[in-house]
Design an enzyme around this catalytic site. Structure first.
Site, PDB file in Angstrom:
ATOM      1  CG  ASP A 159     -19.889 -33.977 -15.855  1.00 33.52           C
ATOM      2  OD1 ASP A 159     -21.182 -34.158 -15.690  1.00 33.52           O
ATOM      3  OD2 ASP A 159     -19.325 -33.749 -14.854  1.00 33.52           O
TER       4      ASP A 159
ATOM      5  CB  CYS B 184     -21.108 -31.516 -13.587  1.00 29.60           C
ATOM      6  SG  CYS B 184     -20.864 -30.231 -12.211  1.00 29.60           S
TER       7      CYS B 184
ATOM      8  CB  THR C 155     -21.220 -31.315  -7.010  1.00 28.84           C
ATOM      9  OG1 THR C 155     -20.142 -30.562  -7.613  1.00 28.84           O
ATOM     10  CG2 THR C 155     -20.558 -32.483  -6.485  1.00 28.84           C
TER      11      THR C 155
ATOM     12  CG  HIS D 200     -33.197 -10.352  -5.917  1.00 28.85           C
ATOM     13  ND1 HIS D 200     -33.203 -10.612  -4.283  1.00 28.85           N
ATOM     14  CD2 HIS D 200     -34.493 -10.043  -5.961  1.00 28.85           C
ATOM     15  CE1 HIS D 200     -34.068 -10.222  -3.801  1.00 28.85           C
ATOM     16  NE2 HIS D 200     -34.980  -9.881  -4.776  1.00 28.85           N
TER      17      HIS D 200
ATOM     18  CG  HIS E  54     -33.217  -6.561  -6.852  1.00 27.18           C
ATOM     19  ND1 HIS E  54     -32.519  -6.960  -5.692  1.00 27.18           N
ATOM     20  CD2 HIS E  54     -34.395  -6.186  -6.531  1.00 27.18           C
ATOM     21  CE1 HIS E  54     -33.340  -6.887  -4.665  1.00 27.18           C
ATOM     22  NE2 HIS E  54     -34.566  -6.519  -5.063  1.00 27.18           N
TER      23      HIS E  54
END
Length: 366
Positions: free
Chosen positions: A8, A66, A68, A99, A134
């Site tokens: 963004d 973005c 955060t 993993h 995994h």
């Protein structure tokens, strides 16, 4: 590698820097926006563009940014088939691949500096998913996702799948995978692994108390409680597992189901089926080294059921999620045991990383 990137307005400048890095490493980048930091942009719009390219196969992985990273992460993960990981350091980035097989890296431009973001990106691009336990856990995520798409109760059947992680099994599997392993060693190892696997699988067989006389005196001991067992290899590769099992369970009867895979359709074609007359009374181990598309194993189990078999367990050295889904869809009551659950199939229907064509390697025909 084809990498799609999006951001963004808040992540624009970090995206531009990381884009240069990814190109410099040698990957192909498709930037789907936004293309400016001056105008407000809604992160769900751009995460969706990137996600659609990944699930359609037009991109291999994605990087989303973005302010955060939270918004991009939440919105990207709404698309089935997207496994986006919000990472703040190299360790998180590496683990998200090793993993969790994340196919989207998400970062926050306001939570990390340029140098850290570059290091995170390089670590993420370089790591490849690990197999074993995994892969089994990732398969459960995929199964849950599919069950939610179907709208069922989430009972995917993956509780019937067991990856055997005994150290001896895993050690021998690493040698079996090696393309330089000779035909003789390959054949011996497949027998040894099959025996070890059935040793683990049969630990819950019921016992009955009996009396025996040692050279010293009489004592109580234990014997299998009248359990009748049968081993049914899927020809031809399944033959390589039979001897290793019979060394442990010499009284087991052996049936045979002959199938080959049409190279064009990848569908199984049956050419032989011979089972013990009392197959309905026996616990049955269907053995096939490679559970790839699952077609052959499913047809084999169907034939056993048609002839009266009831209690069936499938034993494979290596399985792919596609094969497991096929068998569980057709035979949800069947337990599946494997020594490795690999990442998937290539365009030719071979398991990746797999070990190649098990039949050819067993019998030296290639």
């Amino acid at each position: 590698m084809r990498v799609v990137m999006a951001s963004d307005h808040a992540g624009f400048f970090l995206k531009e820097t990381i884009k240069e890095l990814v190109c410099r490493i040698g990957h192909e980048v498709n930037d789907v926006g936004t293309y400016s930091a001056d105008e407000s942009a809604d992160y769900p719009d751009f995460s969706r563009k990137a996600a659609d390219l990944i699930v359609s196969g037009e991109a291999d992985r994605g990087i989303l940014i973005c302010g955060t990273g939270i918004g991009m992460s939440i919105s990207a993960n709404k698309t089935p088939g997207i496994y986006a990981a919000l990472c703040f350091n190299e360790f998180m980035a590496r683990m998200s691949r090793l993993h969790n097989a994340s196919n989207v890296l998400v970062m926050g431009s306001r939570t990390m500096g340029m140098d850290v973001a570059a290091a995170v990106t390089e670590a993420w691009l370089a790591a490849e998913p690990e197999e074993g336990r995994h892969a089994a856990r990732r398969a459960k995520i995929v199964a849950l996702e599919e069950s939610l798409k179907r709208g069922d109760d989430g009972n995917s059947g993956y509780d019937r799948v067991k990856v055997l992680e005994h150290p001896l099994i895993q050690h021998k599997m690493s040698i079996v995978r090696d393309k330089n392993t000779s035909v003789k060693d390959f054949r011996d190892l497949v027998q040894e692994i099959a025996g070890l696997m059935v040793y683990e699988i049969s630990r819950n067989l019921q016992l009955e108390e009996i009396s025996v006389e040692t050279p010293i005196c009489k004592t109580k001991a234990f014997s299998l409680a009248g359990k009748k067992l049968a081993v049914v290899p899927v020809l031809r590769a399944g033959l390589g597992m039979v001897e290793g099992i019979l060394r442990l369970i010499p009284n087991a009867k052996v049936g045979h189901v002959g199938l080959y895979r049409n190279p064009e359709t990848l569908l199984p074609v049956e050419y032989y089926c011979k089972l013990p007359n009392d197959i309905s009374e026996r616990d049955i181990f269907v053995v096939d080294p490679m559970l790839a598309t699952g077609g052959s194993a499913s047809v084999c189990i169907s034939n056993i059921k048609r002839l009266g078999g009831v209690r069936v367990t499938l034993v494979s050295l290596i399985a792919a999620p596609e094969g497991i889904r096929k068998v569980l869809a057709d035979h949800p009551e069947v337990n599946i045991f494997t020594a490795a659950l690999d990442s998937g199939l290539n365009d030719h229907g071979y398991i990746v990383p797999g070990l190649g064509d098990a039949g050819d390697r067993l019998f030296g025909t290639k």
